[in-house]
Enzyme design. Structure first.
Site, PDB file in Angstrom:
ATOM      1  N   ARG A 151      -1.637  -6.038  -8.328  1.00 18.37           N
ATOM      2  CA  ARG A 151      -0.471  -6.879  -8.042  1.00 18.37           C
ATOM      3  C   ARG A 151      -0.255  -7.933  -9.102  1.00 18.37           C
ATOM      4  NH1 ARG A 151      -2.855  -8.016  -2.253  1.00 18.37           N
ATOM      5  NH2 ARG A 151      -4.650  -7.547  -3.553  1.00 18.37           N
ATOM      6  N   SER A 205      -2.784  -7.864   2.763  1.00 12.45           N
ATOM      7  CA  SER A 205      -3.108  -7.654   4.179  1.00 12.45           C
ATOM      8  C   SER A 205      -3.510  -8.977   4.822  1.00 12.45           C
ATOM      9  CB  SER A 205      -4.248  -6.647   4.329  1.00 12.45           C
ATOM     10  OG  SER A 205      -3.841  -5.383   3.881  1.00 12.45           O
ATOM     11  N   LYS A 226     -15.449  -8.179   4.507  1.00 15.28           N
ATOM     12  CA  LYS A 226     -14.264  -8.633   5.242  1.00 15.28           C
ATOM     13  C   LYS A 226     -14.455  -8.398   6.742  1.00 15.28           C
ATOM     14  CE  LYS A 226     -11.000  -7.490   1.509  1.00 15.28           C
ATOM     15  NZ  LYS A 226      -9.927  -6.586   1.093  1.00 15.28           N
ATOM     16  N   HIS A 278       0.840  -1.205   0.000  1.00  9.78           N
ATOM     17  CA  HIS A 278       0.000   0.000   0.000  1.00  9.78           C
ATOM     18  C   HIS A 278       0.877   1.258   0.000  1.00  9.78           C
ATOM     19  CE1 HIS A 278      -3.144  -2.657   2.202  1.00  9.78           C
ATOM     20  NE2 HIS A 278      -3.587  -2.472   0.974  1.00  9.78           N
TER      21      HIS A 278
HETATM   22  P1  ADP Z   1     -10.081  -3.340  -0.448  1.00 14.12           P
HETATM   23  O1  ADP Z   1     -10.706  -3.960   0.763  1.00 14.12           O
HETATM   24  O2  ADP Z   1     -10.781  -2.115  -0.943  1.00 14.12           O
HETATM   25  O3  ADP Z   1      -9.734  -4.276  -1.569  1.00 14.12           O
HETATM   26  P2  ADP Z   1      -7.300  -3.273   0.316  1.00 14.12           P
HETATM   27  O4  ADP Z   1      -6.800  -2.546   1.508  1.00 14.12           O
HETATM   28  O5  ADP Z   1      -7.246  -4.756   0.368  1.00 14.12           O
HETATM   29  O6  ADP Z   1      -8.752  -2.706   0.140  1.00 14.12           O
HETATM   30  O7  ADP Z   1      -6.559  -2.787  -0.988  1.00 14.12           O
HETATM   31  C1  ADP Z   1      -6.624  -1.456  -1.430  1.00 14.12           C
HETATM   32  C2  ADP Z   1      -5.977  -1.376  -2.802  1.00 14.12           C
HETATM   33  O8  ADP Z   1      -4.580  -1.633  -2.660  1.00 14.12           O
HETATM   34  C3  ADP Z   1      -6.500  -2.381  -3.829  1.00 14.12           C
HETATM   35  O9  ADP Z   1      -6.506  -1.761  -5.105  1.00 14.12           O
HETATM   36  C4  ADP Z   1      -5.457  -3.477  -3.790  1.00 14.12           C
HETATM   37  O10 ADP Z   1      -5.373  -4.156  -5.034  1.00 14.12           O
HETATM   38  C5  ADP Z   1      -4.198  -2.667  -3.523  1.00 14.12           C
HETATM   39  N1  ADP Z   1      -3.132  -3.461  -2.901  1.00 14.12           N
HETATM   40  C6  ADP Z   1      -3.223  -4.292  -1.834  1.00 14.12           C
HETATM   41  N2  ADP Z   1      -2.025  -4.861  -1.563  1.00 14.12           N
HETATM   42  C7  ADP Z   1      -1.162  -4.384  -2.493  1.00 14.12           C
HETATM   43  C8  ADP Z   1       0.228  -4.600  -2.779  1.00 14.12           C
HETATM   44  N3  ADP Z   1       0.956  -5.461  -2.091  1.00 14.12           N
HETATM   45  N4  ADP Z   1       0.772  -3.946  -3.818  1.00 14.12           N
HETATM   46  C9  ADP Z   1       0.007  -3.106  -4.557  1.00 14.12           C
HETATM   47  N5  ADP Z   1      -1.281  -2.855  -4.360  1.00 14.12           N
HETATM   48  C10 ADP Z   1      -1.877  -3.480  -3.346  1.00 14.12           C
END
Ligand code: ADP
Length: 158
Positions: A93, A131, A44, A20
């Site tokens: 990703r 996450s 979630k 992130h």
């Molecule tokens: P959501 O619950 O909205 O999917 P996340 O916190 O899981 O929220 O993810 C927010 C954004 O960050 C999403 O677009 C996800 O694809 C991206 N993301 C999550 N992990 C990574 C990572 N390791 N590298 C790049 N982008 C990521």
């Protein structure tokens, strides 16, 4: 041409990871202002409260002067309308992210035709990082060094 000064990076960030932060850093170089918008994802079960996730993101992004961290509830499209900002940042990703992100980008555009989603790709070191994987590692007593910002690591192992 981008007419807007700010872009919104929405997510649940439970917890924020270095993936992130990589996306936030890249976005902060492209736009004068990045609003990291933290929300609860109904599908979630969250480990950290919304307030804790906001505080962690604030601490982790403190070195980036054009990044603001806020929380919102309800429909993202409504929130964007409220703050009058229509550029969304999302991270991609791997191909496995594409289907969901593609669907969401089109649905957001369907809800408001002004919404444009921009996808950024993280450093390849973070393409395996999520996450949920971080939570699983921490729950099983594994090390999360290098996967999450230091403040998140401290909180995870408390
Ligand atoms: P959501 O619950 O909205 O999917 P996340 O916190 O899981 O929220 O993810 C927010 C954004 O960050 C999403 O677009 C996800 O694809 C991206 N993301 C999550 N992990 C990574 C990572 N390791 N590298 C790049 N982008 C990521």
């Amino acid at each position: 041409m981008f007419k807007e000064l700010a872009a919104v990076y929405p997510g649940s960030f439970d917890p924020p990871t270095n993936g992130h932060l990589d996306i936030i850093t890249r976005a902060s170089k492209l736009f004068p202002k990045i609003i990291v918008a933290v929300t609860d994802n109904a599908s979630k079960q969250h480990m950290f409260s919304l307030d804790v996730r906001v505080a962690l993101l604030k601490e982790a992004s403190a070195g980036l002067s054009n990044v603001e961290v806020v929380s919102f509830s309800g429909l993202l499209a409504n929130y964007l309308e409220k703050i009058n900002t229509f550029i969304l940042i999302r991270g991609l990703r791997a191909l496995s992210d594409f289907e969901y992100e593609f669907q969401m980008a089109l649905m957001n555009r369907n809800l408001n035709k002004n919404i444009e989603t921009i996808f950024l790709i993280p450093d390849q070191d973070y393409t395996f990082l999520s996450s949920s994987m971080v939570k699983e590692i921490a729950a099983l007593g594994g090390k999360t060094t290098g996967l999450v910002p230091e403040c998140v690591e401290k909180k995870l192992h408390k």
